[in-house]
Design a protein around this motif. Structure first.
Motif, PDB file in Angstrom:
ATOM      1  N   UNK A  19      -3.470  51.653  15.255  1.00 33.17           N
ATOM      2  CA  UNK A  19      -2.958  52.871  15.877  1.00 33.17           C
ATOM      3  C   UNK A  19      -4.063  53.909  16.004  1.00 33.17           C
ATOM      4  N   UNK A  20      -4.841  54.055  14.927  1.00 31.93           N
ATOM      5  CA  UNK A  20      -5.886  55.064  14.924  1.00 31.93           C
ATOM      6  C   UNK A  20      -6.923  54.852  16.000  1.00 31.93           C
ATOM      7  N   UNK A  21      -7.306  53.612  16.230  1.00 32.52           N
ATOM      8  CA  UNK A  21      -8.305  53.313  17.263  1.00 32.52           C
ATOM      9  C   UNK A  21      -7.796  53.765  18.635  1.00 32.52           C
ATOM     10  N   UNK A  22      -6.526  53.496  18.916  1.00 33.01           N
ATOM     11  CA  UNK A  22      -5.946  53.940  20.187  1.00 33.01           C
ATOM     12  C   UNK A  22      -5.788  55.462  20.214  1.00 33.01           C
ATOM     13  N   UNK A  23      -5.380  56.038  19.080  1.00 31.45           N
ATOM     14  CA  UNK A  23      -5.164  57.489  19.029  1.00 31.45           C
ATOM     15  C   UNK A  23      -6.462  58.245  19.253  1.00 31.45           C
ATOM     16  N   UNK A  24      -7.541  57.781  18.638  1.00 29.53           N
ATOM     17  CA  UNK A  24      -8.842  58.427  18.845  1.00 29.53           C
ATOM     18  C   UNK A  24      -9.178  58.466  20.333  1.00 29.53           C
ATOM     19  N   UNK A  79     -16.546  64.313  20.626  1.00 29.36           N
ATOM     20  CA  UNK A  79     -17.069  62.947  20.700  1.00 29.36           C
ATOM     21  C   UNK A  79     -17.716  62.521  19.381  1.00 29.36           C
ATOM     22  N   UNK A  80     -18.412  63.456  18.731  1.00 27.37           N
ATOM     23  CA  UNK A  80     -19.067  63.121  17.462  1.00 27.37           C
ATOM     24  C   UNK A  80     -18.041  62.810  16.379  1.00 27.37           C
ATOM     25  N   UNK A  81     -16.977  63.608  16.312  1.00 28.69           N
ATOM     26  CA  UNK A  81     -15.942  63.359  15.306  1.00 28.69           C
ATOM     27  C   UNK A  81     -15.207  62.049  15.585  1.00 28.69           C
ATOM     28  N   UNK A  82     -14.981  61.750  16.856  1.00 30.85           N
ATOM     29  CA  UNK A  82     -14.311  60.498  17.207  1.00 30.85           C
ATOM     30  C   UNK A  82     -15.162  59.303  16.801  1.00 30.85           C
ATOM     31  N   UNK A  83     -16.446  59.368  17.068  1.00 31.43           N
ATOM     32  CA  UNK A  83     -17.339  58.272  16.684  1.00 31.43           C
ATOM     33  C   UNK A  83     -17.405  58.129  15.166  1.00 31.43           C
ATOM     34  N   UNK A  84     -17.420  59.264  14.457  1.00 39.44           N
ATOM     35  CA  UNK A  84     -17.455  59.223  12.996  1.00 39.44           C
ATOM     36  C   UNK A  84     -16.169  58.632  12.443  1.00 39.44           C
ATOM     37  N   UNK A  85     -15.031  58.958  13.102  1.00 41.66           N
ATOM     38  CA  UNK A  85     -13.750  58.402  12.646  1.00 41.66           C
ATOM     39  C   UNK A  85     -13.790  56.880  12.703  1.00 41.66           C
ATOM     40  N   UNK A  86     -14.252  56.334  13.810  1.00 38.25           N
ATOM     41  CA  UNK A  86     -14.287  54.881  13.949  1.00 38.25           C
ATOM     42  C   UNK A  86     -15.194  54.250  12.891  1.00 38.25           C
ATOM     43  N   UNK A  87     -16.315  54.883  12.647  1.00 36.04           N
ATOM     44  CA  UNK A  87     -17.233  54.368  11.630  1.00 36.04           C
ATOM     45  C   UNK A  87     -16.580  54.387  10.251  1.00 36.04           C
ATOM     46  N   UNK A 134      -7.450  60.692   4.395  1.00 31.92           N
ATOM     47  CA  UNK A 134      -8.538  61.450   5.008  1.00 31.92           C
ATOM     48  C   UNK A 134      -8.695  61.088   6.478  1.00 31.92           C
ATOM     49  N   UNK A 135      -8.543  59.813   6.796  1.00 34.44           N
ATOM     50  CA  UNK A 135      -8.623  59.393   8.196  1.00 34.44           C
ATOM     51  C   UNK A 135      -7.522  60.058   9.024  1.00 34.44           C
ATOM     52  N   UNK A 136      -6.320  60.157   8.464  1.00 34.44           N
ATOM     53  CA  UNK A 136      -5.227  60.825   9.177  1.00 34.44           C
ATOM     54  C   UNK A 136      -5.552  62.297   9.399  1.00 34.44           C
ATOM     55  N   UNK A 137      -6.104  62.939   8.377  1.00 33.88           N
ATOM     56  CA  UNK A 137      -6.471  64.347   8.510  1.00 33.88           C
ATOM     57  C   UNK A 137      -7.575  64.529   9.556  1.00 33.88           C
ATOM     58  N   UNK A 138      -8.486  63.566   9.618  1.00 25.12           N
ATOM     59  CA  UNK A 138      -9.567  63.648  10.609  1.00 25.12           C
ATOM     60  C   UNK A 138      -9.028  63.510  12.030  1.00 25.12           C
ATOM     61  N   UNK A 139      -8.022  62.656  12.224  1.00 25.33           N
ATOM     62  CA  UNK A 139      -7.390  62.558  13.540  1.00 25.33           C
ATOM     63  C   UNK A 139      -6.748  63.887  13.917  1.00 25.33           C
ATOM     64  N   UNK A 140      -6.090  64.522  12.956  1.00 29.16           N
ATOM     65  CA  UNK A 140      -5.461  65.810  13.217  1.00 29.16           C
ATOM     66  C   UNK A 140      -6.502  66.860  13.591  1.00 29.16           C
ATOM     67  N   UNK A 141      -7.685  66.778  12.986  1.00 27.11           N
ATOM     68  CA  UNK A 141      -8.743  67.730  13.309  1.00 27.11           C
ATOM     69  C   UNK A 141      -9.256  67.520  14.740  1.00 27.11           C
TER      70      UNK A 141
END
Length: 217
Positions: A82-87, A53-61, A11-18
């Motif tokens: 990787x995800x933290x840098x990708x966001x 910005x909201x989705x990025x903050x939610x991803x980190x959380x 799900x986190x990967x899919x959220x990055x794609x979004x």
């Protein structure tokens, strides 16, 4: 427990794609606004900042919540690092598209671009959107080969960027220094957007292989 954990990682990967899709859409609309001096479209692009910005903050959380579920293994840690840098890269991609739209708004009702460079920026916008689309696919599939191919698109963007300097530095450039400054700044926005897609690609390669080479361009 582990199956649920893996599902949440997916799900986190899919959220990055979004988030990447939103940055791609922002670049497409910003480029159209730039080429047409469409103030409404520029405003719509600028308003997308809040969602990105909201989705990025939610991803980190969510990422930190997933890490708290159980002791992570090496791959899990690579996904999170990787995800933290990708966001951050994806947020900057969206921000660069928004900067383009902001310049359209600032110069409205005038067109930012003189006719001589419109074709170059149409190509830059096309390449940028193609790169973002490929980046989104890389995030979904973790395809290291496709990630490596993104570097070729970056070379195409660099060539377009160089062509702008040739045009604006020509002795017969008829549009003055302020327009040359705008063109140079806009070119930099597109180039940096492209650079961030390459950074994302390198992070995905690191995720898959455990190797990260900063000397790749």
């Amino acid at each position: 427990m582990r199956e649920n954990y893996n599902n949440r990682l997916d799900t986190l990967s899919a959220d990055l794609a979004e988030i990447c899709r939103l940055a791609e859409d922002a670049m497409a609309s910003a480029t159209k606004a730039l080429l047409t001096a469409d103030l409404g479209l520029a405003e719509t692009t600028i308003s997308s900042r809040e969602q990105i910005d909201a989705l990025a903050a939610q991803w980190e959380q969510n990422a930190f919540s997933v890490l708290a579920l159980q002791s992570p293994v090496a791959l899990d840690l690579r996904i999170m690092v990787s995800g933290i840098h990708i966001v951050a890269d994806l947020q900057r991609m969206g921000g660069l598209a928004i900067h383009i739209a902001e310049l359209v708004r600032r110069r409205h009702p005038a067109h930012v671009l003189p006719a001589e460079v419109e074709g170059v920026f149409a190509d830059m916008g096309r390449v940028a959107v193609e790169q973002a689309d490929a980046t989104r696919e890389v995030l979904l599939t973790r395809d290291a080969d496709l990630a490596s191919e993104l570097r070729l698109k970056d070379e195409a963007m660099d060539e377009l960027h160089r062509s702008l300097f040739t045009l604006t530095a020509a002795p017969d450039w008829p549009h003055g220094v302020p327009t040359a400054v705008d063109v140079t700044l806009l070119g930099r926005f597109y180039e940096r957007f492209s650079d961030h897609t390459v950074e994302v690609a390198k992070r995905v390669i690191f995720l898959v292989t455990g190797e990260f080479r900063r000397d790749e361009a």
